[in-house]
Structure formats: C-alpha cells, structure tokens
Design a protein around this motif. Structure first.
Motif, PDB file in Angstrom:
ATOM      1  N   TYR A  76       0.815  -1.222   0.000  1.00  0.00           N
ATOM      2  CA  TYR A  76       0.000   0.000   0.000  1.00  0.00           C
ATOM      3  C   TYR A  76       0.849   1.274   0.000  1.00  0.00           C
ATOM      4  O   TYR A  76       0.312   2.384   0.058  1.00  0.00           O
ATOM      5  CB  TYR A  76      -0.895   0.051   1.249  1.00  0.00           C
TER       6      TYR A  76
ATOM      7  N   VAL B 270       3.184   0.416   8.428  1.00  0.00           N
ATOM      8  CA  VAL B 270       2.615   0.974   9.659  1.00  0.00           C
ATOM      9  C   VAL B 270       3.189   0.257  10.886  1.00  0.00           C
ATOM     10  O   VAL B 270       3.840  -0.776  10.757  1.00  0.00           O
ATOM     11  CB  VAL B 270       1.068   0.913   9.663  1.00  0.00           C
TER      12      VAL B 270
ATOM     13  N   PHE C 179       2.438  -1.792  13.438  1.00  0.00           N
ATOM     14  CA  PHE C 179       2.443  -3.198  13.862  1.00  0.00           C
ATOM     15  C   PHE C 179       3.363  -4.052  12.989  1.00  0.00           C
ATOM     16  O   PHE C 179       3.916  -5.045  13.448  1.00  0.00           O
ATOM     17  CB  PHE C 179       1.018  -3.764  13.895  1.00  0.00           C
TER      18      PHE C 179
ATOM     19  N   CYS D 282      -1.766   1.769  12.439  1.00  0.00           N
ATOM     20  CA  CYS D 282      -2.975   1.157  11.889  1.00  0.00           C
ATOM     21  C   CYS D 282      -4.103   1.332  12.899  1.00  0.00           C
ATOM     22  O   CYS D 282      -4.037   0.783  14.006  1.00  0.00           O
ATOM     23  CB  CYS D 282      -2.724  -0.322  11.617  1.00  0.00           C
ATOM     24  N   PRO D 283      -5.167   2.062  12.541  1.00  0.00           N
ATOM     25  CA  PRO D 283      -6.257   2.275  13.503  1.00  0.00           C
ATOM     26  C   PRO D 283      -6.918   0.984  13.953  1.00  0.00           C
ATOM     27  O   PRO D 283      -7.367   0.888  15.097  1.00  0.00           O
ATOM     28  CB  PRO D 283      -7.236   3.191  12.768  1.00  0.00           C
ATOM     29  N   MET D 284      -6.959  -0.019  13.091  1.00  0.00           N
ATOM     30  CA  MET D 284      -7.576  -1.274  13.522  1.00  0.00           C
ATOM     31  C   MET D 284      -6.761  -1.928  14.638  1.00  0.00           C
ATOM     32  O   MET D 284      -7.324  -2.485  15.584  1.00  0.00           O
ATOM     33  CB  MET D 284      -7.725  -2.250  12.354  1.00  0.00           C
TER      34      MET D 284
ATOM     35  N   ASN E 237      -2.417  -7.475  12.571  1.00  0.00           N
ATOM     36  CA  ASN E 237      -2.761  -6.055  12.774  1.00  0.00           C
ATOM     37  C   ASN E 237      -3.161  -5.827  14.234  1.00  0.00           C
ATOM     38  O   ASN E 237      -4.306  -5.515  14.566  1.00  0.00           O
ATOM     39  CB  ASN E 237      -3.929  -5.639  11.869  1.00  0.00           C
TER      40      ASN E 237
ATOM     41  N   CYS F 183     -11.399  -2.215   9.705  1.00  0.00           N
ATOM     42  CA  CYS F 183     -10.445  -1.327   9.029  1.00  0.00           C
ATOM     43  C   CYS F 183     -11.223  -0.167   8.427  1.00  0.00           C
ATOM     44  O   CYS F 183     -12.082  -0.379   7.566  1.00  0.00           O
ATOM     45  CB  CYS F 183      -9.724  -2.095   7.921  1.00  0.00           C
ATOM     46  N   PRO F 184     -10.927   1.059   8.844  1.00  0.00           N
ATOM     47  CA  PRO F 184     -11.674   2.214   8.330  1.00  0.00           C
ATOM     48  C   PRO F 184     -11.516   2.415   6.824  1.00  0.00           C
ATOM     49  O   PRO F 184     -12.385   2.995   6.184  1.00  0.00           O
ATOM     50  CB  PRO F 184     -11.065   3.411   9.076  1.00  0.00           C
ATOM     51  N   THR F 185     -10.434   1.924   6.255  1.00  0.00           N
ATOM     52  CA  THR F 185     -10.239   2.074   4.799  1.00  0.00           C
ATOM     53  C   THR F 185     -11.085   1.055   4.041  1.00  0.00           C
ATOM     54  O   THR F 185     -11.812   1.411   3.099  1.00  0.00           O
ATOM     55  CB  THR F 185      -8.743   1.911   4.446  1.00  0.00           C
ATOM     56  N   HIS F 186     -11.041  -0.194   4.461  1.00  0.00           N
ATOM     57  CA  HIS F 186     -11.807  -1.224   3.737  1.00  0.00           C
ATOM     58  C   HIS F 186     -13.319  -1.075   3.931  1.00  0.00           C
ATOM     59  O   HIS F 186     -14.104  -1.568   3.127  1.00  0.00           O
ATOM     60  CB  HIS F 186     -11.310  -2.622   4.115  1.00  0.00           C
TER      61      HIS F 186
ATOM     62  N   GLU G  22     -10.795  -7.941   4.558  1.00  0.00           N
ATOM     63  CA  GLU G  22     -11.178  -6.923   5.539  1.00  0.00           C
ATOM     64  C   GLU G  22     -12.427  -6.163   5.090  1.00  0.00           C
ATOM     65  O   GLU G  22     -12.983  -5.371   5.853  1.00  0.00           O
ATOM     66  CB  GLU G  22     -10.034  -5.917   5.738  1.00  0.00           C
TER      67      GLU G  22
ATOM     68  N   CYS H 204      -5.529   4.391   2.569  1.00  0.00           N
ATOM     69  CA  CYS H 204      -5.175   4.283   3.986  1.00  0.00           C
ATOM     70  C   CYS H 204      -4.223   5.449   4.297  1.00  0.00           C
ATOM     71  O   CYS H 204      -3.055   5.417   3.889  1.00  0.00           O
ATOM     72  CB  CYS H 204      -4.492   2.949   4.273  1.00  0.00           C
TER      73      CYS H 204
HETATM   74 FE1  SF4 Z   1      -4.767  -0.797   9.036  1.00  0.00          FE
HETATM   75 FE2  SF4 Z   1      -6.705  -0.757   7.229  1.00  0.00          FE
HETATM   76 FE3  SF4 Z   1      -4.554   0.724   6.848  1.00  0.00          FE
HETATM   77 FE4  SF4 Z   1      -4.433  -1.946   6.639  1.00  0.00          FE
HETATM   78  S1  SF4 Z   1      -5.565  -0.515   5.322  1.00  0.00           S
HETATM   79  S2  SF4 Z   1      -2.980  -0.627   7.694  1.00  0.00           S
HETATM   80  S3  SF4 Z   1      -5.876  -2.546   8.250  1.00  0.00           S
HETATM   81  S4  SF4 Z   1      -6.067   0.941   8.478  1.00  0.00           S
END
Ligand code: SF4
Ligand code: 13P
Length: 303
Positions: free
Chosen positions: A23, A59, A61, A84-86, A112, A171-174, A199, A259
């Motif tokens: 990503y 990110v 993690f 990663c917010p998740m 994650n 996951c806020p993006t998915h 996700e 993301c």
């Molecule tokens: Fe976390 Fe979603 Fe970004 Fe992956 S895409 S790093 S799960 S926020």
C-alpha cells in the motif's frame, strides 16, 4: 544529487534493506528492496542476515513484528505517526476478559495488533493464512481479533465459531468499499474480475471472484485469464498490479479507498529516517518473547 540517489547511497553505506508494504506510495515501492503483504514482509524481516538496518515502510504493527522476529537488527519506521487504527482497537484487557469468559477457546490474533496483544495470543495470522491457521487448531470455538470482517470470512470458510474481540473491530479504509460501486463498475466493465480483501464487508465480499491478501491478489491477477480487474483494496496495490501486468487493466472499486497511515511515508521521510536512523522500533524482550511464539507458531502453519 536527487533524493533517490541519496537514499540508495545511504542504503549502501549503512547496510540497510528497505521493505515496503503493497500500500506504500509508488515511489516508495519502486525504491524498496522488497515489496509484499504482511506475512511476506514479516518473513523477510525475520530471515534478514546481511543488513544492519531494516527500514520498514509500512505501519507500526508491521515494524513491531520485524523487531520481534529479528531483535538483533535495528528496525526503523520512517513515519512515527503511521499507526494502523484497527490495531489500536484491541486492548490487552479485552483479550483477558474474553479469555476468562471462554477459557477453552484459543486466541488467534490478526497481525494487525500491537505487540502487547500478540503476547496474549496462542497464534497469529494474516489475511493470507487466517483460514489455515484456524483450521489447524483443535477447537471449534476460537477467540479472534481485531477484525470482525476477517473473523466472519474465516468462520464461513472453516465452519468454526469465531468470537470477535472486540465486538466490532474494523479497518476504516476497507469499510469504504461498497457493493453499489462494484455494480456500477461492472456495467462499464462487464468482463472484469472482481478481487476483494477479506477486511471488506460481507456484502462487498459477495461481489468478489477472488478474496485474498494483497500479494495473493497479485498472484491471482497474474494467473487469471481476465484482462480487466476491479480491485477492492487500498489503492497503493494498483501500482504493483499495473507494473507486474502492463497488458492488463486495473480499476479501483472506490476512488477514496486510501489508507492515510500507509501514505505518511514519503521519499523525504525515508531519506531522513536513513540519515538519522530514526524512528527506532523496539519491543521490550519480555513482551517480544511471548509475541514471538505466537508469530512463529503462525509460520509453522502451511498455507
Ligand atoms: Fe490498518 Fe486498514 Fe490501513 Fe491496513 S488498510 S494498515 S488494516 S487501516
Ligand atoms: P495484507 O497482509 O493483505 O497485505 O494486508 C495488510 C493490511 O493492513 C490490510 O489492510
């Protein structure tokens, strides 16, 4: 000297290796020694022998996992705020509470998650091996966190009961990907194959011809006879897909599927990280030892 050259020179001087998630921005993917999904990057980091520095363009993690798996190396995360917010949605307290309620259920944690949470897990998984990891357990009920969508998907595939911890991790993006968008795109590209990350929501997964991790999507795109693909994951993956398959066409399922944390790393920050050797990611050995067991157990599962 341009920034790319400076980075490459520093990389050589400092014996550094640059790992980038699928990503990352195109220019970061292009300068990286290796681009991959989360399990591939973890494996790469754990096997790294020659480099003294591992620059982890991704990110928090993911860099933490590298530090856990290869504690002898200096691991750098170029952007301190790339979190990663998740992974922040699950706490140790929540895991301990769930364990108390379901003492016989093993704890499977998606990578994650933060290292302190991994330390409480029996085994970790990624989206590339979650089904196989859960199948490998001698239990029909499993505590699974933090992604509720991945838990749902794995439950469908294994027939096991997965209790999500927390109740609604996502996951806020998915979450932004919606089946309505795929329907409209399918009208424009009727022969396109649809690839979706696990996700995504159940409704979104139902639109898919293929569901898998980011690198699994790359493999599918290469091997498929389809010429066009609608892609239900973070837009950074399209750079790699296009690079590896110049004769095929890739359309993102939703333009806003970005993301923001993955995009925090820029070439400037990568350069500064290498120059100043920051930001160092370190996990206290007491936590790392326990988390390492959960990660290593994941690597033992064939997927
Ligand atoms: Fe976390 Fe979603 Fe970004 Fe992956 S895409 S790093 S799960 S926020
Ligand atoms: P992959 O392991 O599929 O690359 O996914 C990591 C991730 O953060 C997805 O949002």
């Amino acid at each position: 000297m341009d920034l790319n050259k400076k980075i490459l020179q520093l990389k050589k001087e400092k014996k550094a290796v640059i790992l980038a998630h699928n990503y990352q921005r195109p220019e970061i993917q292009d300068i990286a020694d290796y681009t991959g999904d989360s399990i591939e990057l973890s494996r790469k980091a754990s096997q790294e022998k020659d480099a003294e520095l591992i620059v982890f363009s991704a990110v928090d993690f993911m860099a933490e996992s590298a530090a856990i798996l290869n504690p002898a190396k200096k691991v750098l995360l170029p952007s301190l705020g790339a979190r990663c917010p998740m992974a922040q949605m699950l706490t140790v307290d929540e895991i301990l509470r769930a364990k108390k309620q379901h003492p016989k259920a093993p704890v499977v944690l998606y990578v994650n998650t933060l290292a302190v949470c991994k330390a409480e897990a029996d085994v970790c998984c990624t989206s590339a091996n979650a089904v196989e990891v859960v199948k490998s357990l001698d239990a029909d009920t499993v505590l699974f966190g933090p992604d509720k969508n991945l838990a749902e998907y794995v439950s469908e595939k294994t027939g096991k009961k997965l209790i999500p911890i927390p109740g609604n991790g996502f996951c806020p993006t998915h979450l932004l990907f919606q089946p309505e968008d795929v329907k409209v795109l399918k009208m424009q590209h009727p022969n396109a194959a649809v690839m979706v990350h696990p996700e995504c929501s159940n409704e979104m997964r139902k639109t898919a011809d293929f569901i898998g991790s980011t690198s699994r999507m790359c493999k599918y795109a290469k091997e498929s006879n389809a010429r066009k693909f609608i892609v239900g994951t973070e837009e950074g993956l399209l750079h790699r897909l296009r690079k590896e398959n110049p004769e095929k066409k890739f359309v993102i399922a939703y333009e806003g599927g970005v993301c923001p944390n993955m995009k925090l790393t820029t070439l400037d920050r990568l350069y500064v990280a290498l120059r100043d050797e920051k930001y160092i990611v370190k996990v206290p050995e007491k936590t790392a030892a326990k988390a390492r067991k959960a990660l290593e157990r994941m690597f033992e599962v064939k997927a």
